[in-house]
Scaffold this motif. Structure first.
Motif, mmCIF file in Angstrom:
data_model
loop_
_atom_site.group_PDB
_atom_site.id
_atom_site.type_symbol
_atom_site.label_atom_id
_atom_site.label_comp_id
_atom_site.label_asym_id
_atom_site.label_seq_id
_atom_site.Cartn_x
_atom_site.Cartn_y
_atom_site.Cartn_z
ATOM 1 N N LEU A 103 0.885 -1.170 0.000
ATOM 2 C CA LEU A 103 0.000 0.000 0.000
ATOM 3 C C LEU A 103 0.915 1.210 0.000
ATOM 4 O O LEU A 103 1.714 1.392 0.916
ATOM 5 C CB LEU A 103 -0.916 0.006 1.226
ATOM 6 N N LYS A 104 0.812 2.025 -1.015
ATOM 7 C CA LYS A 104 1.734 3.153 -1.206
ATOM 8 C C LYS A 104 1.109 4.471 -0.744
ATOM 9 O O LYS A 104 -0.108 4.593 -0.687
ATOM 10 C CB LYS A 104 2.114 3.230 -2.677
ATOM 11 N N TYR A 149 -7.011 6.560 3.108
ATOM 12 C CA TYR A 149 -5.859 6.547 2.216
ATOM 13 C C TYR A 149 -4.587 6.410 3.036
ATOM 14 O O TYR A 149 -4.516 6.904 4.163
ATOM 15 C CB TYR A 149 -5.768 7.861 1.424
ATOM 16 N N GLN A 165 -2.397 6.015 -1.784
ATOM 17 C CA GLN A 165 -3.253 4.948 -2.307
ATOM 18 C C GLN A 165 -4.445 4.718 -1.371
ATOM 19 O O GLN A 165 -4.293 4.706 -0.162
ATOM 20 C CB GLN A 165 -2.444 3.654 -2.441
#
Length: 138
Positions: free
Chosen positions: A27-28, A72, A31
């Motif tokens: 998970l960046k 996010y 994102q």
């Protein structure tokens, strides 16, 4: 996966899984996380447990939640190095809503309150500040 027989609460286990995904780069920054409904289905958890897990991650400053949009991975922010004199006093506390807005920090991120002789008190986000102590303040 979630171990329903574990002594560790299921919401903490889910937070651990998501935290590991962030740390590993699966998970960046920026994102979106899967929706609450998707997390409930994937891990066979109730909405309360999923929301508690997201709350843990928000309090750690790892995610941000936008109403009506979702959660996010928190974007990375530049780190500021602050040089302090030996006589400086530093304390940490949670910011007020106005301070959070002014400093552009998400819920759950503390602030550092810095008091130095002959200077105005400074309020800095703790997640993007490195304090460097100096004998002469340089």
């Amino acid at each position: 996966m979630i171990d329903f027989g574990s002594d560790r609460p299921v919401h903490r286990q889910l937070a651990d899984i998501i935290r590991a995904d962030i740390a590993a780069g699966r998970l960046k920054p920026g994102q979106p996380l899967p929706s609450e409904t998707r997390l409930m289905q994937q891990y066979e958890l109730g909405r309360v447990a999923v929301r508690q897990a997201l709350g843990v991650l928000r309090s750690e400053g790892l995610i941000v939640t936008v109403k009506r949009e979702g959660s996010y991975v928190r974007p990375q922010v530049p780190i500021e190095r602050v040089i302090l004199r030996v006589a400086a006093e530093v304390s940490a506390r949670m910011p007020s809503p106005d301070e959070r807005k002014r400093l552009n920090i998400p819920e759950g991120v503390p602030v550092l309150v810095i008091k130095q002789p002959r200077q105005t008190e400074r309020l800095l986000p703790a997640d993007r500040t490195i304090l460097v102590w100096s004998e002469n303040g340089q």
